[in-house]
Design a protein around this motif. Structure first.
Motif, short mmCIF file in Angstrom:
data_model
loop_
_atom_site.label_atom_id
_atom_site.label_comp_id
_atom_site.label_asym_id
_atom_site.label_seq_id
_atom_site.Cartn_x
_atom_site.Cartn_y
_atom_site.Cartn_z
N LYS A 35 8.28 22.60 51.80
CA LYS A 35 8.91 21.46 51.12
C LYS A 35 10.39 21.78 51.00
CE LYS A 35 4.81 19.93 48.72
NZ LYS A 35 4.14 19.60 47.46
N VAL A 36 11.22 20.80 51.35
CA VAL A 36 12.67 21.05 51.42
C VAL A 36 13.40 20.39 50.25
CG1 VAL A 36 14.76 20.77 52.81
CG2 VAL A 36 12.57 21.21 53.93
N LEU A 37 14.32 21.16 49.68
CA LEU A 37 15.24 20.64 48.67
C LEU A 37 16.64 20.74 49.26
CD1 LEU A 37 13.96 22.75 45.65
CD2 LEU A 37 13.54 20.33 46.04
N MET A 38 17.45 19.69 49.07
CA MET A 38 18.81 19.74 49.58
C MET A 38 19.78 19.42 48.47
SD MET A 38 18.42 17.49 53.02
CE MET A 38 19.94 17.91 53.83
N THR A 39 20.95 20.04 48.52
CA THR A 39 22.01 19.58 47.61
C THR A 39 22.65 18.35 48.25
OG1 THR A 39 23.69 20.94 48.67
CG2 THR A 39 22.49 21.94 46.84
N ASN A 71 9.20 16.23 39.61
CA ASN A 71 8.73 17.31 38.75
C ASN A 71 9.09 18.68 39.34
OD1 ASN A 71 7.43 19.11 37.13
ND2 ASN A 71 5.70 17.73 36.76
N HIS A 72 10.27 19.19 38.92
CA HIS A 72 10.72 20.47 39.48
C HIS A 72 9.88 21.62 38.98
CE1 HIS A 72 12.80 21.30 35.67
NE2 HIS A 72 13.13 20.03 35.69
N VAL A 73 9.28 21.44 37.77
CA VAL A 73 8.46 22.53 37.23
C VAL A 73 7.23 22.71 38.11
CG1 VAL A 73 7.18 23.33 35.21
CG2 VAL A 73 9.29 22.02 34.91
N GLU A 74 6.61 21.57 38.44
CA GLU A 74 5.40 21.61 39.29
C GLU A 74 5.72 22.25 40.64
OE1 GLU A 74 3.28 17.88 40.43
OE2 GLU A 74 2.53 18.23 38.38
N LEU A 75 6.84 21.86 41.21
CA LEU A 75 7.23 22.40 42.51
C LEU A 75 7.48 23.90 42.42
CD1 LEU A 75 7.69 21.35 45.34
CD2 LEU A 75 10.07 20.89 44.76
N GLY A 76 8.12 24.31 41.32
CA GLY A 76 8.39 25.74 41.10
C GLY A 76 7.10 26.54 41.01
N ALA A 106 17.39 23.38 39.65
CA ALA A 106 16.33 23.14 38.64
C ALA A 106 15.04 23.85 39.06
CB ALA A 106 16.09 21.64 38.49
N VAL A 107 14.70 23.76 40.34
CA VAL A 107 13.47 24.42 40.82
C VAL A 107 13.65 25.94 40.75
CG1 VAL A 107 11.97 24.77 42.82
CG2 VAL A 107 12.72 22.47 42.21
N TYR A 108 14.86 26.42 41.06
CA TYR A 108 15.12 27.86 40.97
C TYR A 108 14.83 28.36 39.55
CZ TYR A 108 17.81 32.16 40.41
OH TYR A 108 18.18 33.44 40.11
N LEU A 109 15.30 27.59 38.56
CA LEU A 109 15.12 28.03 37.17
C LEU A 109 13.66 27.95 36.73
CD1 LEU A 109 18.29 26.44 35.50
CD2 LEU A 109 17.96 28.80 36.19
N SER A 110 12.89 27.07 37.38
CA SER A 110 11.48 26.91 36.98
C SER A 110 10.54 27.79 37.80
CB SER A 110 11.01 25.46 37.20
OG SER A 110 12.00 24.54 36.88
N ALA A 111 11.02 28.32 38.93
CA ALA A 111 10.11 29.00 39.87
C ALA A 111 9.60 30.32 39.30
CB ALA A 111 10.83 29.25 41.19
N ARG A 112 8.33 30.59 39.51
CA ARG A 112 7.77 31.88 39.10
C ARG A 112 7.53 32.78 40.31
NH1 ARG A 112 3.36 30.19 34.57
NH2 ARG A 112 4.80 29.06 33.25
N CYS A 113 7.76 32.21 41.50
CA CYS A 113 7.50 32.96 42.73
C CYS A 113 8.73 33.80 43.09
CB CYS A 113 7.20 31.97 43.85
SG CYS A 113 8.54 30.83 44.14
N PRO A 114 8.59 34.74 44.05
CA PRO A 114 9.78 35.46 44.50
C PRO A 114 10.80 34.53 45.14
CG PRO A 114 7.85 36.06 45.81
CD PRO A 114 7.36 35.19 44.70
N VAL A 115 12.07 34.82 44.88
CA VAL A 115 13.15 33.99 45.42
C VAL A 115 13.97 34.81 46.41
CG1 VAL A 115 15.28 32.73 44.84
CG2 VAL A 115 13.32 32.66 43.27
#
Ligand code: CTP
Length: 403
Positions: A35-39, A71-76, A106-115
């Motif tokens: 899934k792609v996020l773009m600025t 829902n950025h939390v869900e995506l994270g 927003a997804v970065y701040l919500s993500a629990r996975c490795p970045v």
């Protein structure tokens, strides 16, 4: 290694953004779901339509559209890994400081996975202290840098700053997942009973006050979880901290003072095969605990202190053949010399040296930078997440032949 993995790709506005199409195609070909996020800026360099077609998923750029909230939390929570490539200087700064003005952050701040982040910029921007500090800050959060490569840059200059080649980025991710899978299947501590001390101790002065230190117990908890994941039965004697673990295989024994920690450790040592003494134990405690709250007076207050028992030295002294004791040394100066002295004085098998002065290391951080010291060798490691550091320590423990 990428098959079945759920990957978010964050694309920011660099000339290298066109390479994100190759990254998406490579991931999809390897069997990953993307899934792609773009600025907004990224859309000036590559169209969302290209990336949604290649990823077979809609592309998100804002936390909301006119009709709905994304829902950025869900995506994270959905992702197994979040890859930010290319990461521009602006995006690195926003990530490092939590400036949440796009879905990407927003997804970065919500993500629990490795970045993972793969920067791309001009050579001077890459070398600038502002960029260096932001990269170090992200690494200190435990995020993984996929380093820039050298070569011709869009500016016409030549040097470091090019986005890593898409195949190198894919390889980096594949290696990460391969190592993680190895770790989970590794049961090299099965049959071992590992005693771990962690966290601070609180030494009471009166009914409302105590002397403590800044340890949070993160390193010891990471060690306990990693040892249990590798098959050990772990008893974690944990000083007062807000953190804990619920991982199967770890029994948490909460304690408060150095003397309580000592009593629990000494009691459990005969049944244990290994001890890792990670706690920041107070060397001294107030000679007496005032029965009532100490009231202020006009002059100075002097508190007499007496020595606490040394848990590491006691376990080292009482070591049976086959039992191993690992200590920690947190040193601000003469690290190696002090670590070697503690190794001998406390009869340790090896000692983990670290410094609170190293950026990203020490109390409260999610990362640490250690050097393993034994009688014959000194092995420095890079700055890593505390979980990865725990595995390095356990690798040495598992490797050490029983004397
Ligand atoms: N340690 C311990 N019990 C104590 C003090 C220290 O078990 N009362 C352990 C720590 O958990 C660590 C090692 O001993 O594994 C070294 O601790 P450190 O505080 O660095 O060393 P000290 O021997 O207390 O020396 P100093 O404070 O003078 O540096």
């Amino acid at each position: 290694m990428l098959a079945g993995k759920k990957i978010i790709l964050g694309v920011s506005g660099s000339i290298a953004a066109y390479k994100s199409a190759l990254i998406v195609r490579g991931l999809v070909r390897a069997g990953a779901e993307v899934k792609v996020l773009m600025t907004q800026a990224a859309a000036d360099f590559i169209t969302p339509l290209t990336l949604s077609t290649l990823s077979r998923n809609p592309v998100t750029s804002s936390v909301h559209t006119d009709e709905s909230w994304n829902n950025h939390v869900e995506l994270g929570l959905w992702a197994d890994a979040y890859l930010i490539a290319p990461a521009t200087a602006t995006t690195l700064a926003k990530l490092a400081h939590g400036i949440c003005d796009s879905a990407l952050v927003a997804v970065y701040l919500s993500a629990r996975c490795p970045v993972f982040f793969a920067p791309a910029m001009d050579v001077d921007m890459w070398r600038h202290p502002a960029t260096r500090t932001n990269v170090e800050r992200l690494q200190s959060f435990g995020n993984h840098l996929i380093d820039v490569e050298e070569g011709e840059l869009a500016s016409g200059l030549t040097g470091a700053g090019r986005l890593a080649e898409p195949e190198h980025i894919l390889q980096h991710l594949a290696d990460y997942f391969a190592e993680a899978a190895n770790r989970t299947s590794l049961q090299d501590l099965a049959g071992r009973r590992v005693l771990i001390t962690a966290g601070p101790t609180h030494e009471d002065l009166d009914p409302v006050r105590y002397l403590g230190n800044r340890s949070t117990g993160k390193m010891g908890i990471a060690l306990a979880e990693a040892a249990a994941a590798r098959g050990a039965r772990v008893e974690l004697i944990l000083g007062p901290t807000s953190l804990t673990t619920t991982q199967a295989g770890v029994t948490v024994v909460p304690v408060r003072s150095a003397r309580e920690m000592y009593a629990e450790a000494v009691d459990r040592w005969p049944e244990s095969t290994d001890a890792i003494l990670c706690a920041a134990v107070a060397d001294y405690r107030p000679a007496t605990v005032a029965p009532e709250k100490i009231k202020k007076g006009d002059g100075e207050l002097t508190v007499a202190m007496v020595r606490n028992p040394d848990i590491a030295a006691e376990l080292g002294r009482g070591k049976r053949p086959g039992q191993r004791v690992v200590g920690f040394a947190l040193e601000t100066e003469n690290g190696l010399e002090n670590a070697r002295r503690k190794l001998i004085d406390k009869s340790l098998d090896f000692i983990v040296l670290n410094s609170p002065r190293t950026p990203g290391a020490g109390f409260g951080h999610d990362t640490n930078q250690i050097t393993l010291v034994d009688r014959n060798k000194v092995t420095p490691f890079e700055l890593k997440t505390k979980r990865a550091v725990a595995d390095d320590i356990l690798d040495r423990l598992a490797d050490n032949p029983t004397p």
